[in-house]
Scaffold this motif. Sequence first.
Motif, PDB file in Angstrom:
ATOM      1  N   MET A   1      34.479  98.125  47.629  1.00 38.12           N
ATOM      2  CA  MET A   1      34.443  97.591  46.270  1.00 38.12           C
ATOM      3  C   MET A   1      35.095  96.216  46.204  1.00 38.12           C
ATOM      4  SD  MET A   1      33.040  99.811  44.300  1.00 38.12           S
ATOM      5  CE  MET A   1      33.646  99.500  42.660  1.00 38.12           C
ATOM      6  N   THR A   2      34.582  95.362  45.341  1.00 39.70           N
ATOM      7  CA  THR A   2      35.231  94.069  45.103  1.00 39.70           C
ATOM      8  C   THR A   2      36.542  94.336  44.382  1.00 39.70           C
ATOM      9  OG1 THR A   2      33.030  93.270  44.656  1.00 39.70           O
ATOM     10  CG2 THR A   2      34.829  91.776  44.174  1.00 39.70           C
ATOM     11  N   THR A   3      36.504  95.309  43.496  1.00 45.03           N
ATOM     12  CA  THR A   3      37.712  95.596  42.726  1.00 45.03           C
ATOM     13  C   THR A   3      38.623  96.502  43.520  1.00 45.03           C
ATOM     14  OG1 THR A   3      36.608  97.483  41.772  1.00 45.03           O
ATOM     15  CG2 THR A   3      36.519  95.448  40.541  1.00 45.03           C
ATOM     16  N   SER A   4      39.906  96.251  43.349  1.00 47.24           N
ATOM     17  CA  SER A   4      40.868  97.081  44.078  1.00 47.24           C
ATOM     18  C   SER A   4      41.256  98.296  43.266  1.00 47.24           C
ATOM     19  CB  SER A   4      42.103  96.243  44.387  1.00 47.24           C
ATOM     20  OG  SER A   4      42.559  95.650  43.194  1.00 47.24           O
ATOM     21  N   GLY A   5      40.863  98.311  42.015  1.00 45.20           N
ATOM     22  CA  GLY A   5      41.115  99.511  41.219  1.00 45.20           C
ATOM     23  C   GLY A   5      42.479  99.556  40.587  1.00 45.20           C
ATOM     24  N   THR A   6      43.177  98.413  40.421  1.00 43.03           N
ATOM     25  CA  THR A   6      44.459  98.478  39.721  1.00 43.03           C
ATOM     26  C   THR A   6      44.209  98.400  38.220  1.00 43.03           C
ATOM     27  OG1 THR A   6      44.876  96.125  39.588  1.00 43.03           O
ATOM     28  CG2 THR A   6      45.503  97.212  41.640  1.00 43.03           C
ATOM     29  N   PHE A   7      45.254  98.718  37.481  1.00 49.76           N
ATOM     30  CA  PHE A   7      45.074  98.819  36.026  1.00 49.76           C
ATOM     31  C   PHE A   7      44.684  97.486  35.386  1.00 49.76           C
ATOM     32  CE2 PHE A   7      49.554  97.650  36.434  1.00 49.76           C
ATOM     33  CZ  PHE A   7      49.713  96.706  35.433  1.00 49.76           C
ATOM     34  N   LEU A   8      45.048  96.367  35.998  1.00 52.97           N
ATOM     35  CA  LEU A   8      44.734  95.061  35.400  1.00 52.97           C
ATOM     36  C   LEU A   8      43.240  94.867  35.227  1.00 52.97           C
ATOM     37  CD1 LEU A   8      47.184  92.546  37.120  1.00 52.97           C
ATOM     38  CD2 LEU A   8      47.238  93.356  34.774  1.00 52.97           C
ATOM     39  N   VAL A   9      42.464  95.405  36.191  1.00 50.85           N
ATOM     40  CA  VAL A   9      41.006  95.245  36.122  1.00 50.85           C
ATOM     41  C   VAL A   9      40.348  96.483  35.520  1.00 50.85           C
ATOM     42  CG1 VAL A   9      38.934  94.979  37.533  1.00 50.85           C
ATOM     43  CG2 VAL A   9      40.951  93.636  38.041  1.00 50.85           C
ATOM     44  N   GLU A  10      40.889  97.653  35.851  1.00 51.43           N
ATOM     45  CA  GLU A  10      40.254  98.908  35.442  1.00 51.43           C
ATOM     46  C   GLU A  10      40.417  99.190  33.953  1.00 51.43           C
ATOM     47  OE1 GLU A  10      38.557 101.357  37.513  1.00 51.43           O
ATOM     48  OE2 GLU A  10      38.433  99.530  38.683  1.00 51.43           O
ATOM     49  N   ASP A  11      41.582  98.838  33.397  1.00 47.99           N
ATOM     50  CA  ASP A  11      41.919  99.315  32.049  1.00 47.99           C
ATOM     51  C   ASP A  11      41.610  98.341  30.927  1.00 47.99           C
ATOM     52  OD1 ASP A  11      42.762 101.439  33.429  1.00 47.99           O
ATOM     53  OD2 ASP A  11      44.896 101.216  33.056  1.00 47.99           O
ATOM     54  N   GLY A  12      40.844  97.303  31.210  1.00 49.89           N
ATOM     55  CA  GLY A  12      40.487  96.392  30.123  1.00 49.89           C
ATOM     56  C   GLY A  12      40.290  94.982  30.630  1.00 49.89           C
ATOM     57  N   PRO A  13      39.659  94.149  29.807  1.00 49.15           N
ATOM     58  CA  PRO A  13      39.316  92.785  30.242  1.00 49.15           C
ATOM     59  C   PRO A  13      40.418  91.763  29.968  1.00 49.15           C
ATOM     60  CG  PRO A  13      38.345  93.233  28.122  1.00 49.15           C
ATOM     61  CD  PRO A  13      39.148  94.450  28.494  1.00 49.15           C
ATOM     62  N   PHE A  14      41.603  92.218  29.500  1.00 48.11           N
ATOM     63  CA  PHE A  14      42.614  91.277  29.030  1.00 48.11           C
ATOM     64  C   PHE A  14      43.092  90.324  30.133  1.00 48.11           C
ATOM     65  CE2 PHE A  14      43.410  95.148  26.342  1.00 48.11           C
ATOM     66  CZ  PHE A  14      42.683  94.672  25.265  1.00 48.11           C
ATOM     67  N   TYR A  15      43.262  90.840  31.345  1.00 46.11           N
ATOM     68  CA  TYR A  15      43.813  90.030  32.439  1.00 46.11           C
ATOM     69  C   TYR A  15      42.933  88.812  32.714  1.00 46.11           C
ATOM     70  CZ  TYR A  15      44.718  88.757  37.329  1.00 46.11           C
ATOM     71  OH  TYR A  15      44.970  88.068  38.485  1.00 46.11           O
ATOM     72  N   PHE A  16      41.643  89.058  32.924  1.00 43.59           N
ATOM     73  CA  PHE A  16      40.733  87.966  33.265  1.00 43.59           C
ATOM     74  C   PHE A  16      40.604  86.990  32.097  1.00 43.59           C
ATOM     75  CE2 PHE A  16      36.195  86.500  34.103  1.00 43.59           C
ATOM     76  CZ  PHE A  16      36.570  85.598  35.087  1.00 43.59           C
ATOM     77  N   CYS A  17      40.552  87.522  30.871  1.00 41.67           N
ATOM     78  CA  CYS A  17      40.411  86.662  29.692  1.00 41.67           C
ATOM     79  C   CYS A  17      41.607  85.742  29.535  1.00 41.67           C
ATOM     80  CB  CYS A  17      40.261  87.512  28.442  1.00 41.67           C
ATOM     81  SG  CYS A  17      38.598  88.128  28.278  1.00 41.67           S
ATOM     82  N   VAL A  18      42.799  86.277  29.742  1.00 43.35           N
ATOM     83  CA  VAL A  18      44.008  85.446  29.601  1.00 43.35           C
ATOM     84  C   VAL A  18      43.958  84.288  30.581  1.00 43.35           C
ATOM     85  CG1 VAL A  18      46.477  85.410  30.131  1.00 43.35           C
ATOM     86  CG2 VAL A  18      45.556  87.162  28.654  1.00 43.35           C
ATOM     87  N   LEU A  19      43.588  84.570  31.836  1.00 40.51           N
ATOM     88  CA  LEU A  19      43.523  83.511  32.845  1.00 40.51           C
ATOM     89  C   LEU A  19      42.470  82.473  32.469  1.00 40.51           C
ATOM     90  CD1 LEU A  19      43.754  85.670  36.084  1.00 40.51           C
ATOM     91  CD2 LEU A  19      45.576  84.372  34.990  1.00 40.51           C
ATOM     92  N   GLU A  20      41.303  82.945  32.036  1.00 42.21           N
ATOM     93  CA  GLU A  20      40.212  82.031  31.658  1.00 42.21           C
ATOM     94  C   GLU A  20      40.629  81.131  30.492  1.00 42.21           C
ATOM     95  OE1 GLU A  20      37.432  81.373  33.049  1.00 42.21           O
ATOM     96  OE2 GLU A  20      36.238  83.109  33.597  1.00 42.21           O
ATOM     97  N   ILE A  21      41.225  81.759  29.458  1.00 37.75           N
ATOM     98  CA  ILE A  21      41.600  80.990  28.265  1.00 37.75           C
ATOM     99  C   ILE A  21      42.717  79.997  28.617  1.00 37.75           C
ATOM    100  CG2 ILE A  21      42.586  81.156  25.950  1.00 37.75           C
ATOM    101  CD1 ILE A  21      41.355  84.065  25.943  1.00 37.75           C
ATOM    102  N   LEU A  22      43.721  80.492  29.323  1.00 36.06           N
ATOM    103  CA  LEU A  22      44.874  79.660  29.673  1.00 36.06           C
ATOM    104  C   LEU A  22      44.438  78.450  30.509  1.00 36.06           C
ATOM    105  CD1 LEU A  22      47.935  79.201  29.873  1.00 36.06           C
ATOM    106  CD2 LEU A  22      47.975  80.752  31.804  1.00 36.06           C
ATOM    107  N   LEU A  23      43.727  78.720  31.602  1.00 35.88           N
ATOM    108  CA  LEU A  23      43.342  77.623  32.509  1.00 35.88           C
ATOM    109  C   LEU A  23      42.281  76.726  31.862  1.00 35.88           C
ATOM    110  CD1 LEU A  23      43.291  79.751  35.759  1.00 35.88           C
ATOM    111  CD2 LEU A  23      44.880  77.900  35.275  1.00 35.88           C
TER     112      LEU A  23
END
Length: 1814
Positions: free
Chosen positions: A555-577
């Motif tokens: 899998m591309t995803t490692s299965g940690t909660f940052l990716v599994e439990d919602g889109p907040f992690y990726f969105c924060v990085l996208e918005i911030l950067l």
Amino acid sequence: MHLYNAWLPPPVAEEAKKERESFARVVKSVKESYREEDGDDSESVFATLKWISVIDLFIKAKSELNLEDVAALVEFGLHVFEASNDKIYVQVRWGSVLVKILNKYRKKLSLTVHWRPLYDALVQTHFTRSTGPEGWRIKQRHFETVTSLVRSCRRFFPPGSASEIWSEFSSVLENPWHNSSFEGSGFVRLFLPTNAENREFFSQDWVGDLITIWGSIPNCPFWNSQFTAVLARVIKNYDHLTWEPLLPVLFTRFLNMFEVPVGSGGGSYPFSVDVPRNTRFLFSNKTSTPSKAVAKSIVYLLKPGGLAQKHLAKLVNLLEQYYHPSNGGRWTYSLERFLLYLVVTFQKRLQREQMDVDSSTHTEFFLGKEERRSFIIVALKLIERGQYSKNEQMSEAVAASTSILSYIDPSLVLPFVASRFQMALETMTATHQLKTAMTSVAYSGRSLFLSSVSAASDHADELANVESFNELLMVSLSNALLGMDANDPPKTLATMQLIGSIFSNMAALEDSTDELSPISTIRFSEWLDEFFSRLFLLLLHLEPSSVINEGLHTMTTSGTFLVEDGPFYFCVLEILLGRLSKSLYSQALKKISKFVQSNILSGAIAEVGLLCCACMHANPLETVVHLIEPMLSTVISSMKGAPSTGFGGRKTFQSPYTRKEKLTISPALEAATDYMLKVLSVAISYGGPHILRYRDQLKEAIALAFESPSWKVNGGGDHLLRSVLGSLVLYYPLEQYRCVQRHPGAPLLEKWIGTKDYSVEEPLTAPKWHIPVEEEVSFANELLQLHLLSALDELMKICQDKIHTDAGNEKDHLKVTLLRIDSSLQGVSSCLPDFRPSFVDAKAEDPSHSLFLVAGAIGSRVGSTDMRQKAADTMHAVCKYLLEEKSDDSILLILVVRIMDALVNYGSLEYEEWSHHRQAWKLESYAIVEPPVNYIISSYAKGKRRPRWALVDKAHMHNTWRSSQSSFHLYRTNRNVSPSNFAILLMDDVLKLALHSYETVRSLAGKSLLKMIKRWPSVVSRCMLTLTENLANPNAPEHAVLGSCTILSTQAVLKHLTMEPKAFTSFAFGILKSSRHETLKAQKAINELFVKFNIHFAGVSKSILKTSSSDGENFGDLIAQIGTMGSEANGLHWRYNLMANRLLLLLVMASRGDPLLSSKILSETAGHFLKNLKSQLPQTRILAISALNILLKESPYKRNPEQLEISSGKNHGSTKSSLEGALVEIFQEKGFFSEIFDSLSHVHVTSDSDSTSSRVNVGTSSFQSVADKSITFFYFDFTASWPRTPNWITLLGSDNFYSNFARIFKRLVQECGMPVVVALRGALDEFANAKERSKQSVAAEALAGILHSDVNGLLDAWDSWIMNQVQNIVVVPSVESMPEWASCIRYAVTGKGKHGTRVPLLRQKIMDCLLTPLPQTVVTSVVAKRYAFLAASFIEVSSPRMPKDELLLHKRLLDELLINMSHPSAQVREAVGVALCVVCSNIQLYTSAAHSHPIMGNSISDNDKEWGGWSRVLSEQATERVLKIQKSVQLEDLDVLPDAHPANGMNNDQEDMKWMETLFHFVIASFKSGRSVYLVDIIMRILYPIISLQETSNKDLSTLAKASFELLKWNIFREPHLEKVVAMILRSAHDSNWRTRSATLTYLRSFIYRHTFVLSRQQKQQIWETVEGLLKDSQVEVREHAAAVLAGLMKGVDENLVRDFRDRAYADGMLMLNKKRQRKQSSVNSVASLHGAALALGACVLSVPYDMPSWLPAHVTLLARFVVEPAPVRSTVTKAVAEFRRTHADTWSFQKDQFTEEQLEVLADTSSSSSYFA
């Protein structure tokens, strides 16, 4: 045009312009496919169905369509729907698409839709006895579809519809004790329109009638749900009605619908009225409390200057305590829904008013600022209580409500949010509070920004608020960093959401010098450093939550909660950067680059990859230099020196090729390379043209990865190749997160937009798309040449030339080569052109014209169709080779399936991506939603607004979905087009793989094949024969059977079965011949397949039935063959016998309406199932019952309702049932019915522990598994299932009476007349007198069927033998079978017709027979049994329309019951009480109906009026007898023996107690049955006995009194009874017996809560004074009880009363203390007074358990001073202070500031834990 379509990539947007014409062509084609003139035999209705999915496509694509075409389609669709009354499947398909169209275009269309055809469609399928053959799933879908269609069409009902609908159903509602009333209420809710056309119908009188009918059934959640929903719509849509006088009644109902515990009571009503299962299922009410309808009603009742606001405040005061975390329970869900719906509906109302402000004439009803403020103040009470609820849904609802309200009045809401956030930061004990507080700030982020900016610019006086808002933003942003914790996922995700919310508002992130900036004091460069430091720390400590799959596809995803439990992690990085200034971005990029290059985090591949991907998306130019290039160099250098297999496509292999040594690489190198490759693959997703400069390095990296001997590294190469291809050729948005448009009122903030804001005149800035340039396409083609075409050649060489001598080398080479092909196809997906379809007739039509429906493309076109065709040819050869040589290698076969899937199922990869879009922000999250109504900056929109990046994301996904659908439906509608030969070749291969021995291969191939079948429905027939032969062939291997069953059980295949005769026949015989497959797995799969076939069965096509007319007797032969297989003589296993019989039944039912079908088949089938009743196989017997209930229809011997009494057989000689001949012959065999009775008795499984009634369905029998039940029963037994009145008489016990069985005997009698009755008599006599209960059960069912059959000649039979039989049943002392015989009697007297109003022929005879007095010598159990029978029979009477004869029977029974109330037997007394309840309530309902509707013919004679005397007699006797009982109890307490009348006195006392017991049984029955509304007159008068007899020496009497009391607490009294009830309660409160006073206080607590809205101020004051007086009662228990009751009463009672009491309590307390100081000694009286004063103070303190009002410190301190007093004062004080301490513990840190030092010292002295208050 919809925003998503306007924002499509330019090439697609251009194509989409053709959709308008395309839709017009579709509408034309749909109409042409339907030929009405063909009549009923036409299959043209089914021919229209292939267009449904195409119409649905245009709706989902949000295409711009001509309104004329839409209107024409809707009218055509409704016409087809009405014309297909007997075709459920057609109605399901057309109905569902009509619902979508009507919902989308409801405001633009002007239609007239009539309600009657929709009602007929519902009734015909779900509310009649003519059950069709369709499976329960299709029927369930039908009901859901038609009800949705009704809801969508209601707004189009013409004038007069409301009147028609009400007159149709109101008559059903007049008898609340018949189940048809529940159906009626469901239909009223469903159909009653509240549109402008029907405004005239809704009058004040009608509203009064509705509320009266609603009140006729108390405590029934289903009933409440229906009426509240109707009322809510009426309140919302009609402002001409006056609601103010009705508010007390309405709010009383609303309050009591929330089932919460009051005082020490339970949280739910003990006996809610029993609603039939089917009715509950059909008219579903999701929760026990209709929170949505209640909230809607309340919001639309609010008016400027109206009383509704005060009532709402009072309601909230009463309910708020149940929102607190410590008071959760089963009621939390309905309360949470209530809060959210209240706020959401309020916002909708404000939005509606803003839109109507110019057009509406009734602006005086619009809510102003004051009304908005008062509503929010009330809502904040609930929000404050529920914020930290342990229930996650509650805390989410609270945060959402806060967000919505913050836009309406930020000055009230935002300070609350700020204070709660501060409190959560300071609270160390409850860490979950911080997560909730952060969510609230995130949800209110935009309102905080807007408030601070608008207030700063507009209002100087609001600067204090501005500072507090700014401070909150800064504090939350800085403290958010502390929330990133690998060990606390919820808090970490809340932190991400908060940061994302804040930055989504800001136009740019830079170190600002602008003082107006809300977060000007934050230095972003420092914050950024801290953010990344903590983020990197978080990533270093992450642990995968699931084991990484090491198999084929890592899998591309490692299965940690940052990716599994919602889109907040990726969105924060996208918005911030995406929003950082150039300098800050460079700062961030350096840190990220350093981190990525210095760490290998195998547990966080996806997280690190997404971090790099966000950098690339924000600024690809810099990212490729600082991130991609170093990573590429590292990967290439690490792999160059490693061992190489040469399988990467750069080496040419000659035959033979040998390599003896096994190549390996070190685990460390393997892990590092795999990690870098996968991170790189995620990072370059948005590289586009910027990665072209590294084309050579990328090619080398990919080749090296495939050449590695490690399968993990090969997997990394797979990811990289896929990602490079996608990055080059796909369309995706660029600069998505950059701010394009600033807010006009606040330039520092981004302007948010809504999908409804788009217009052609003022277009919004469209997103910038990546459109591949020529160099990118050529690089993609180069990669395809390398890894697709050359890999295909290599593959052919391996398979044909066999270049490997070593099997291991060959496998590795095959694996890598297949992986390269798979990666290439997955990477380009549908950019590689599809196969060219074959045309049956090339000249028939212009293919280019017909092959366009909707536009859609995922990217630029690469490669050619020839590539796909070459791949198909090669894969066909490879598949053949692998199945022959390597059929045991699952990895190779899975790769082959994946490649074939990608080749044939064009567009499926895009569909999967769309459905699993992981990085899409949850758009329902309130953090990025600005509601349409925004009072902060006075802006109003048509819909919600969101950040631009979120809408661009949706537009991107919309394009992805379009690309998956653009060619999917083309080949369903055009018979001239068929799949390419290449596709068919691969389909055959996939079918073979779907039957493979490995389950993983089978499963994957099966899913792929199903997609092919859905896209090309015409190919099903290619598979059918293979699949069904596997079932029929006993030598077929297990895996072939399992694979066949999996494919056959899909809906697409099952649908095809019923359309094609050949397929159906092969399936039918295949499944019936499959009994020789002996393995358990195979048998289970076959059984499940047959069950699915049943569930989804939608009838058979006429083409299957027509075979009888063209080829002789083919259909008849099929029936005969299946019938033969279903006979026991055939020796089939019982389950296959059952299947054969079920199939036979389905076919006969499906063909019953066909005129070509001979009646011979019907009669033979009926005879077949009649014989099956005596089958040795229990399941076959049960199926026979289902079958006969359906097949016996004609009933020629049944008397018509109008028919006069005539003797048996006259005038009916000519009419005969078509089945009669065959049936008579069978049942006249000797001993036939005895055998049937015997075999049916085995079905009656009785167990002592079984307390539940199993009468609804035989299926509850323990020997039936779930699978067997789905075969033997239709899940939807028709709704008119028996009994037709609620079950509530517990003394009847649990019965084994099956109404299905009784119905069969009834139908047989009606079908064949009196010969059946004659034939049944012998068996009935024998079994009615049998000792076994199961045999008596069958006899009861048969007798019930005969008695209820109403055939000619039945009266003679009654006189000659049946009456004696019934009398015998009554007098035989068999207690065991009493429940069955009671049900038999009840069935026999059940009212006829849909509403149970027609009187059965023998009802009066049976009742007369039961009323005949018993001989004196019978045992008491027989007496009790007779009364139970009488109660059971009188329950079935339709009271409002009772004929005079039945009224006289009631009179006879009432007189007898009143005489027998003191019967010595407890069993008899219970039966008398229950019977009394039934009789009295029937009479009362009859009387009230006569008063309401004199035209009904219920004339009330003077004699009838005298009958009202029974209630007076009962109440007077009760009062008399209770006094005697109390007197005797007092004498017993004093040990005084009544010497004067030793015998009589005791006997009289016992008689009084027994009489009272019967009365209590009557009261309990009244409440349990829901009949208390009509018996309130007597219940009101016997309140005193119920309250006063709870503690007596007679335990039975006390138990019954307590049971009555518990039920009484739930009762609501209405005017005119309320005043009398209050007077009685006040009298009881002054009773000489302290236990009575205490019980009265218990009752008062519930009474005031339930009646708080309807009690007058004077009544409340009287009650208050009485309770306050009891604080100084002589009995200490009463005093303490009074204090507890007062503490509860202070919640909802009049505020003035409460304030006066508080002041009085404080003054009295001070006075007592002062007196105490002056006078050392105290009398007994002064102890009571002193205790009363302390209790009054305690009640004040405990009335506010969690708050700290200004008066509380003084009161609690004064109470604490009483601690020095002796018991019981001391214990009262210590308990109260301890409770105060407990409830204020969480908030004490800041609440203690309200106390003075002196007050804290006093509390510390009282407290056992002195340090706590220090």
